[in-house]
Design an enzyme around this catalytic site. Sequence first.
Site, PDB file in Angstrom:
ATOM      1  N   SER A 166       0.665  -1.186  -0.012  1.00  0.00           N
ATOM      2  CA  SER A 166      -0.002   0.054   0.034  1.00  0.00           C
ATOM      3  C   SER A 166       0.959   1.300   0.142  1.00  0.00           C
ATOM      4  CB  SER A 166      -0.744  -0.034   1.092  1.00  0.00           C
ATOM      5  OG  SER A 166      -1.631   1.111   1.356  1.00  0.00           O
ATOM      6  N   TYR A 181      -2.314  -1.127  10.775  1.00  0.00           N
ATOM      7  CA  TYR A 181      -2.455  -1.626   9.343  1.00  0.00           C
ATOM      8  C   TYR A 181      -1.096  -0.885   8.586  1.00  0.00           C
ATOM      9  CZ  TYR A 181      -4.036  -1.320   4.506  1.00  0.00           C
ATOM     10  OH  TYR A 181      -4.174  -1.637   3.174  1.00  0.00           O
TER      11      TYR A 181
HETATM   12  P1  NAD Z   1     -11.270  -6.347   0.138  1.00  0.00           P
HETATM   13  O1  NAD Z   1     -12.048  -6.569   1.274  1.00  0.00           O
HETATM   14  O2  NAD Z   1     -12.042  -6.517  -1.083  1.00  0.00           O
HETATM   15  O3  NAD Z   1     -10.111  -7.678  -0.087  1.00  0.00           O
HETATM   16  C1  NAD Z   1      -9.460  -8.126   1.124  1.00  0.00           C
HETATM   17  C2  NAD Z   1      -9.985  -9.639   1.162  1.00  0.00           C
HETATM   18  O4  NAD Z   1      -8.865 -10.236   2.280  1.00  0.00           O
HETATM   19  C3  NAD Z   1     -11.143  -9.922   1.853  1.00  0.00           C
HETATM   20  O5  NAD Z   1     -11.931  -9.893   0.367  1.00  0.00           O
HETATM   21  C4  NAD Z   1     -10.970 -11.130   2.282  1.00  0.00           C
HETATM   22  O6  NAD Z   1     -11.391 -12.472   1.498  1.00  0.00           O
HETATM   23  C5  NAD Z   1      -9.359 -11.399   2.711  1.00  0.00           C
HETATM   24  N1  NAD Z   1      -9.268 -11.584   3.991  1.00  0.00           N
HETATM   25  C6  NAD Z   1      -9.170 -10.642   4.988  1.00  0.00           C
HETATM   26  N2  NAD Z   1      -8.835 -11.355   6.294  1.00  0.00           N
HETATM   27  C7  NAD Z   1      -9.195 -12.885   5.917  1.00  0.00           C
HETATM   28  C8  NAD Z   1      -8.952 -13.885   6.873  1.00  0.00           C
HETATM   29  N3  NAD Z   1      -8.587 -13.823   8.153  1.00  0.00           N
HETATM   30  N4  NAD Z   1      -9.087 -14.975   6.265  1.00  0.00           N
HETATM   31  C9  NAD Z   1      -9.246 -15.052   4.874  1.00  0.00           C
HETATM   32  N5  NAD Z   1      -9.509 -13.932   4.111  1.00  0.00           N
HETATM   33  C10 NAD Z   1      -9.262 -12.844   4.647  1.00  0.00           C
HETATM   34  O7  NAD Z   1     -10.396  -5.324  -0.059  1.00  0.00           O
HETATM   35  P2  NAD Z   1      -9.161  -4.815  -0.963  1.00  0.00           P
HETATM   36  O8  NAD Z   1      -8.904  -3.329  -0.858  1.00  0.00           O
HETATM   37  O9  NAD Z   1      -9.399  -5.241  -2.494  1.00  0.00           O
HETATM   38  O10 NAD Z   1      -7.839  -5.353  -0.340  1.00  0.00           O
HETATM   39  C11 NAD Z   1      -6.952  -5.991  -0.934  1.00  0.00           C
HETATM   40  C12 NAD Z   1      -5.765  -5.912  -0.536  1.00  0.00           C
HETATM   41  O11 NAD Z   1      -5.504  -4.400  -1.014  1.00  0.00           O
HETATM   42  C13 NAD Z   1      -5.294  -5.788   1.204  1.00  0.00           C
HETATM   43  O12 NAD Z   1      -4.119  -6.243   1.277  1.00  0.00           O
HETATM   44  C14 NAD Z   1      -5.440  -4.388   1.466  1.00  0.00           C
HETATM   45  O13 NAD Z   1      -4.706  -4.024   2.461  1.00  0.00           O
HETATM   46  C15 NAD Z   1      -4.573  -3.757   0.189  1.00  0.00           C
HETATM   47  N6  NAD Z   1      -4.935  -2.164  -0.120  1.00  0.00           N
HETATM   48  C16 NAD Z   1      -6.220  -1.967  -0.190  1.00  0.00           C
HETATM   49  C17 NAD Z   1      -6.376  -0.323  -0.305  1.00  0.00           C
HETATM   50  C18 NAD Z   1      -7.789   0.079  -0.716  1.00  0.00           C
HETATM   51  O14 NAD Z   1      -7.804   1.460  -0.519  1.00  0.00           O
HETATM   52  N7  NAD Z   1      -8.767  -0.618  -0.904  1.00  0.00           N
HETATM   53  C19 NAD Z   1      -5.362   0.265  -0.716  1.00  0.00           C
HETATM   54  C20 NAD Z   1      -3.995   0.047  -0.447  1.00  0.00           C
HETATM   55  C21 NAD Z   1      -3.671  -1.614  -0.230  1.00  0.00           C
END
Ligand code: NAD
Length: 323
Positions: A215, A228
Amino acid sequence: MGGLGASLASVTIPSALRAQSTMTTAPQNPIALQDPQTKYPAPPFKGQTQPWPGLASKMDPVPDHGEKSYRGSGRLAGRKALITGGDSGMGRAAAIAYAREGADVAINYFPTEEPDARQVIALIQAEGRIALALPGDLRDEAFCQKLVEDAVKGLGGLDIVVSNAGRQQAHESLLDISTEQFDWTMKTNIYAPFWIIKAALPHLKPGSVIIGTTSEQATDPSADLYDYAQTKAATTNYVRSLAKQLAPKGIRVNGVAPGPIWTALQVSGGASQDKLKKFGGQTPLGRPGQPVELASIYVQLAAEDASYATGQIYGSAGGAGMP
Ligand code: NAD
Ligand code: MG
């Protein structure tokens, strides 16, 4: 040189190759130019909350993961990929893109995310690829080991590991973060990738790739993401360390660093309601990214033609952020 040029010029290209080269260089339909500022929804957004981990299908507006728009061109033909968090967000966008690029895909997700996961499985199958649904809680080491074993068995091998699942809960003050919450974030974001990559390594042949979702928080942490943000610094760090360790084995390790992306994580505790309503508005493009806008990065890092990229962090943050 002159002699070589002359001999190349005299070579006739077989008709099969000519057909192939026409297909790969000329798009069938021209792709319209679109202004990135207005291509997708911009704030203000409606306030909304869902119980963790949230469903993309219940968000308003529903995120774009490339369901209708991602066009593949065979870049990952025959590859076998495991993607954690493949039900929604970046993981889902990567899963759809990978299948359209010709890969078989196993997705992991939390069991309550079955409705989102079913949609992804159907989309992968629609491409004629193997789609494996492997639900379970990544905070459990034994599950992480079984997840990799099941993926290897079901796909008949493994050559792309996308460690993308993540836990993000916003807390205004450090004093609001319980030890249990802190541990939950660490287990999901730091331990699970360690366990999964450890289990996957013996299966990865030279040419395989590992991709972590980090991120912009790794280098520019927000005040309300104390726990986080430090896990994302750890992710960026493990990508760089492992890239050096695994280069002699021919395994590439890279990271994707998103900025504010419209995903379920943000509406299930990841952002305050105040932040959510203005989400992405502070970036130069004036809006949050959609998961599909990062799909091509996951494809690029996995593709054979990115063979010199390892230990890299590719960003996509609407003009803000530092990968
Ligand atoms: P999202 O909620 O769609 O995806 C995150 C996924 O993590 C969930 O769908 C879930 O399946 C999985 N997860 C979390 N805890 C879990 C557990 N204990 N067991 C099994 N699965 C679990 O959200 P996203 O934003 O697409 O997140 C994906 C990645 O992107 C993450 O690592 C997040 O930190 C990173 N990210 C997101 C953003 C943002 O703004 N959305 C920005 C930077 C980084
Ligand atoms: Mg999800």
